[in-house]
Design a protein around this motif. Structure first.
Motif, PDB file in Angstrom:
ATOM      1  N   GLY A  53       3.313 -18.510   8.433  1.00  0.00           N
ATOM      2  CA  GLY A  53       1.959 -19.075   8.603  1.00  0.00           C
ATOM      3  C   GLY A  53       0.926 -18.108   8.036  1.00  0.00           C
ATOM      4  N   TRP A  54      -0.155 -18.677   7.479  1.00  0.00           N
ATOM      5  CA  TRP A  54      -1.133 -17.811   6.801  1.00  0.00           C
ATOM      6  C   TRP A  54      -1.871 -16.879   7.752  1.00  0.00           C
ATOM      7  N   ASP A  55      -2.041 -17.312   9.011  1.00  0.00           N
ATOM      8  CA  ASP A  55      -2.790 -16.462   9.935  1.00  0.00           C
ATOM      9  C   ASP A  55      -2.084 -15.125  10.178  1.00  0.00           C
ATOM     10  N   VAL A  56      -0.764 -15.141  10.317  1.00  0.00           N
ATOM     11  CA  VAL A  56      -0.062 -13.868  10.556  1.00  0.00           C
ATOM     12  C   VAL A  56       0.422 -13.203   9.260  1.00  0.00           C
ATOM     13  N   GLU A  57       0.009 -13.765   8.120  1.00  0.00           N
ATOM     14  CA  GLU A  57       0.312 -13.111   6.845  1.00  0.00           C
ATOM     15  C   GLU A  57      -0.680 -11.951   6.664  1.00  0.00           C
ATOM     16  N   HIS A  58      -0.566 -10.966   7.512  1.00  0.00           N
ATOM     17  CA  HIS A  58      -1.454  -9.805   7.444  1.00  0.00           C
ATOM     18  C   HIS A  58      -0.596  -8.563   7.290  1.00  0.00           C
ATOM     19  N   GLY A  59      -0.656  -7.975   6.093  1.00  0.00           N
ATOM     20  CA  GLY A  59       0.235  -6.864   5.802  1.00  0.00           C
ATOM     21  C   GLY A  59       1.667  -7.329   5.578  1.00  0.00           C
ATOM     22  N   GLY A  60       1.849  -8.621   5.345  1.00  0.00           N
ATOM     23  CA  GLY A  60       3.186  -9.181   5.185  1.00  0.00           C
ATOM     24  C   GLY A  60       3.584  -9.396   3.733  1.00  0.00           C
ATOM     25  N   VAL A  61       4.383 -10.431   3.518  1.00  0.00           N
ATOM     26  CA  VAL A  61       5.002 -10.647   2.200  1.00  0.00           C
ATOM     27  C   VAL A  61       3.969 -10.979   1.124  1.00  0.00           C
ATOM     28  N   LEU A  62       3.039 -11.890   1.422  1.00  0.00           N
ATOM     29  CA  LEU A  62       2.069 -12.332   0.405  1.00  0.00           C
ATOM     30  C   LEU A  62       1.261 -11.165  -0.144  1.00  0.00           C
ATOM     31  N   GLU A  63       0.603 -10.452   0.746  1.00  0.00           N
ATOM     32  CA  GLU A  63      -0.287  -9.371   0.297  1.00  0.00           C
ATOM     33  C   GLU A  63       0.503  -8.236  -0.334  1.00  0.00           C
ATOM     34  N   THR A  64       1.658  -7.935   0.236  1.00  0.00           N
ATOM     35  CA  THR A  64       2.451  -6.826  -0.302  1.00  0.00           C
ATOM     36  C   THR A  64       2.980  -7.167  -1.699  1.00  0.00           C
ATOM     37  N   ALA A  65       3.490  -8.390  -1.854  1.00  0.00           N
ATOM     38  CA  ALA A  65       4.019  -8.785  -3.173  1.00  0.00           C
ATOM     39  C   ALA A  65       2.908  -8.782  -4.219  1.00  0.00           C
ATOM     40  N   LEU A  66       1.756  -9.334  -3.872  1.00  0.00           N
ATOM     41  CA  LEU A  66       0.633  -9.356  -4.827  1.00  0.00           C
ATOM     42  C   LEU A  66       0.201  -7.940  -5.193  1.00  0.00           C
ATOM     43  N   MET A  67       0.129  -7.064  -4.197  1.00  0.00           N
ATOM     44  CA  MET A  67      -0.275  -5.683  -4.480  1.00  0.00           C
ATOM     45  C   MET A  67       0.776  -4.960  -5.328  1.00  0.00           C
ATOM     46  N   LEU A  68       2.060  -5.245  -5.083  1.00  0.00           N
ATOM     47  CA  LEU A  68       3.115  -4.611  -5.888  1.00  0.00           C
ATOM     48  C   LEU A  68       3.019  -5.048  -7.351  1.00  0.00           C
ATOM     49  N   HIS A  69       2.586  -6.280  -7.568  1.00  0.00           N
ATOM     50  CA  HIS A  69       2.399  -6.760  -8.939  1.00  0.00           C
ATOM     51  C   HIS A  69       1.138  -6.177  -9.574  1.00  0.00           C
ATOM     52  N   LEU A  70       0.042  -6.129  -8.813  1.00  0.00           N
ATOM     53  CA  LEU A  70      -1.267  -5.819  -9.396  1.00  0.00           C
ATOM     54  C   LEU A  70      -1.674  -4.347  -9.285  1.00  0.00           C
ATOM     55  N   GLU A  71      -1.332  -3.714  -8.170  1.00  0.00           N
ATOM     56  CA  GLU A  71      -1.783  -2.341  -7.903  1.00  0.00           C
ATOM     57  C   GLU A  71      -0.645  -1.531  -7.287  1.00  0.00           C
ATOM     58  N   PRO A  72       0.496  -1.429  -8.011  1.00  0.00           N
ATOM     59  CA  PRO A  72       1.681  -0.814  -7.380  1.00  0.00           C
ATOM     60  C   PRO A  72       1.448   0.624  -6.909  1.00  0.00           C
ATOM     61  N   GLU A  73       0.554   1.334  -7.580  1.00  0.00           N
ATOM     62  CA  GLU A  73       0.341   2.736  -7.188  1.00  0.00           C
ATOM     63  C   GLU A  73      -0.378   2.863  -5.842  1.00  0.00           C
ATOM     64  N   LEU A  74      -0.915   1.738  -5.335  1.00  0.00           N
ATOM     65  CA  LEU A  74      -1.603   1.761  -4.033  1.00  0.00           C
ATOM     66  C   LEU A  74      -0.694   1.327  -2.882  1.00  0.00           C
ATOM     67  N   VAL A  75       0.567   1.005  -3.197  1.00  0.00           N
ATOM     68  CA  VAL A  75       1.495   0.519  -2.171  1.00  0.00           C
ATOM     69  C   VAL A  75       2.532   1.596  -1.869  1.00  0.00           C
ATOM     70  N   ARG A  76       2.813   1.783  -0.581  1.00  0.00           N
ATOM     71  CA  ARG A  76       3.813   2.772  -0.157  1.00  0.00           C
ATOM     72  C   ARG A  76       4.977   2.056   0.514  1.00  0.00           C
ATOM     73  N   MET A  77       5.895   1.527  -0.302  1.00  0.00           N
ATOM     74  CA  MET A  77       7.004   0.770   0.284  1.00  0.00           C
ATOM     75  C   MET A  77       7.924   1.648   1.138  1.00  0.00           C
ATOM     76  N   ASP A  78       7.884   2.961   0.908  1.00  0.00           N
ATOM     77  CA  ASP A  78       8.677   3.865   1.757  1.00  0.00           C
ATOM     78  C   ASP A  78       8.135   3.894   3.187  1.00  0.00           C
ATOM     79  N   ARG A  79       6.902   3.392   3.385  1.00  0.00           N
ATOM     80  CA  ARG A  79       6.301   3.359   4.726  1.00  0.00           C
ATOM     81  C   ARG A  79       6.267   1.945   5.304  1.00  0.00           C
ATOM     82  N   ALA A  80       6.837   0.980   4.574  1.00  0.00           N
ATOM     83  CA  ALA A  80       6.803  -0.415   5.033  1.00  0.00           C
ATOM     84  C   ALA A  80       7.618  -0.585   6.318  1.00  0.00           C
ATOM     85  N   VAL A  81       7.090  -1.397   7.230  1.00  0.00           N
ATOM     86  CA  VAL A  81       7.780  -1.633   8.502  1.00  0.00           C
ATOM     87  C   VAL A  81       8.581  -2.931   8.430  1.00  0.00           C
ATOM     88  N   ASP A  82       9.469  -3.111   9.393  1.00  0.00           N
ATOM     89  CA  ASP A  82      10.230  -4.354   9.454  1.00  0.00           C
ATOM     90  C   ASP A  82      10.306  -4.810  10.909  1.00  0.00           C
TER      91      ASP A  82
END
Ligand code: ZN
Ligand code: MN
Length: 274
Positions: free
Chosen positions: A176-205
């Motif tokens: 659901g879009w409401d809980v898409e906060h720091g989730g797949v949508l934003e992370t995937a878009l940032m990995l495509h557009l601004e990968p140097e600003l993403v720290r996947m080594d710190r990603a939670v699950d």
């Protein structure tokens, strides 16, 4: 007069005389990205909402001949059920009256100078109704009627994600879009557009946050996952981000062209060079 470089889409990079010429030479459309300064968990920057809204707006502007205004980089109060809450460190918000006022002033100012269409491209869930209110007040200030050529469009970019893209990206686990906060949508878009600003080594699950159907104030802080993410970025990668970005910007550009009419992107540069 200064010639804008080919493909320039940032309004703030043009001089005022070139801007005035542009306004009087077609059906000028200005996109205004709107975001927030908000915690997005340990792996994404606090400016994520504004960064994504601006990148989407720039891509759409490049293919439609629009310009992109400097983004509104602060947003309405983060809410627990859609952004974790306003109590979290890293989240610096505006109240409703302020966001309404900023929106009202920007929209009125752009339309008053002769910009024909203003498009608000929203990237922060909580903003929407206050942007709507600001637009409504600006329209009243100017006395615009339905038959006036000047108008404002308002949208949140995730509403452009198609069913097909949703299936490809989430493979049946869309929370659901409401809980898409720091989730797949934003992370995937940032990995495509601004990968140097993403720290996947710190990603939670963890599983998507389970929040009540009501809002309780004062907020009970413990109901927000300690990570600050309302759902996990599990499975997010740059390829999914690219799919999302390309599909959303293509469909949004098509929508704007159909609704507002086309002004070829090349015409701005061509007129100046010629
Ligand atoms: Zn966000
Ligand atoms: Mn947000």
């Amino acid at each position: 007069m200064q010639t804008p470089p080919t493909g320039e889409v940032k309004l703030a990079h043009l001089d005022a005389h070139t801007f005035a010429d542009w306004i009087s030479s077609g059906t000028p459309t200005v996109l205004v990205p709107v975001g927030a300064l908000e915690q997005h968990g340990p792996h994404l920057p606090m400016g994520t909402d504004a960064i994504l809204a601006e990148r989407i707006a720039r891509e759409v502007a490049a293919s439609t001949g629009a310009l992109v205004a400097p983004p509104i980089t602060y947003g309405y109060r983060s809410q627990q059920k859609s952004g974790g809450g306003d109590h979290l460190v890293g989240t610096t918000s505006l109240d409703a009256a302020t966001l309404i006022g900023i929106t009202r002033n920007l929209v009125r100012g752009l339309l008053d100078q002769g910009v024909r269409h203003v498009v608000l491209v929203n990237g922060h869930y909580e903003n929407y109704q206050f942007l709507y209110e600001g637009v409504d007040l600006a329209i009243r200030d100017l006395g615009l009627e339905a038959e006036d050529e000047r108008c404002v469009l308002l949208l949140s970019y995730w509403d452009y994600v198609s069913e097909q893209t949703l299936d490809a990206v989430y493979q049946g686990s869309f929370p659901g879009w409401d809980v898409e906060h720091g989730g797949v949508l934003e992370t995937a878009l940032m990995l495509h557009l601004e990968p140097e600003l993403v720290r996947m080594d710190r990603a939670v699950d963890h599983e998507p946050a389970q929040l009540p159907r009501f809002d309780r104030l004062p907020v009970v802080p413990g109901r927000t996952p300690a990570t600050g993410c309302l759902s996990a970025p599990r499975g997010a990668d740059a390829a999914k981000g690219r799919l999302l970005f390309e599909q959303v910007t293509r469909d949004l550009a098509e929508d704007l062209t159909a609704e507002l009419g086309r002004r070829p992107a090349s015409s701005l540069a061509a007129e100046r060079v010629g």
